[in-house]
Design a protein around this motif. Structure first.
Motif: not given
Length: 166
Positions: A110-127
């Protein structure tokens, strides 16, 4: 993969092929022009989660909050959507997905193709903070749905203020 639009007057289903192995059902009116500025339409969140019940829960929460939602169960489906004309204003992705493409891979695409789209990550593991793309947020699992909504609201508010400055 499903496309859902809250408040849609009709529920006509159309099967669309996006990429080999990926398919989706689109509800009439849910496929908007590719743009983070889609006027009166609600922001569109792409939810990528391989655990079905978690995905259904966050989709329901986002829809109740007024977002339109596009679902993907794998990173490969999400990457296919990134390269399509489907409107996506925010990406919400689990980091650890079943399959070859991880949430990190999706965000980098997304950062390459659509650079203005924000991302929210989630995980049960450490970041792994070094892998996060700019314009992103991290919400650890287990999460409260309100934390996801706050992250989406904060990132879309940042998009609107950046667009207003242009």
């Amino acid at each position: 993969m499903l496309v859902k639009n809250p408040g849609a007057a009709t529920t006509q289903e159309t099967e669309l092929s996006i990429a080999p192995g990926a398919r989706r059902l689109a509800l009439e009116g849910a496929l908007l022009p590719r743009s983070a500025k889609n006027g009166a339409h609600p922001p569109v969140v792409l939810v990528i989660e391989d655990e079905l019940f978690l995905r259904l829960n966050i989709v329901s929460c986002l829809q109740e909050a007024g977002y339109a939602v596009v679902e993907a169960a794998t990173g490969e489906e999400a990457i296919a959507l990134c390269h399509s004309d489907t409107s996506i204003d925010i990406v919400f992705t689990d980091v650890n997905l079943g399959g070859y493409a991880s949430g990190w891979d999706v965000a980098e695409c997304f950062r390459t193709v659509r650079p203005n789209v924000p991302v929210v990550y989630t995980s049960g593991r450490s970041l792994d903070a070094g892998r996060c793309v700019g314009g992103s947020a991290f919400v650890p699992k287990p999460y409260d749905e309100s934390d996801i909504l706050k992250a989406c609201q904060r990132l879309t508010a940042g998009m609107r203020s950046n667009a207003a400055k242009r």
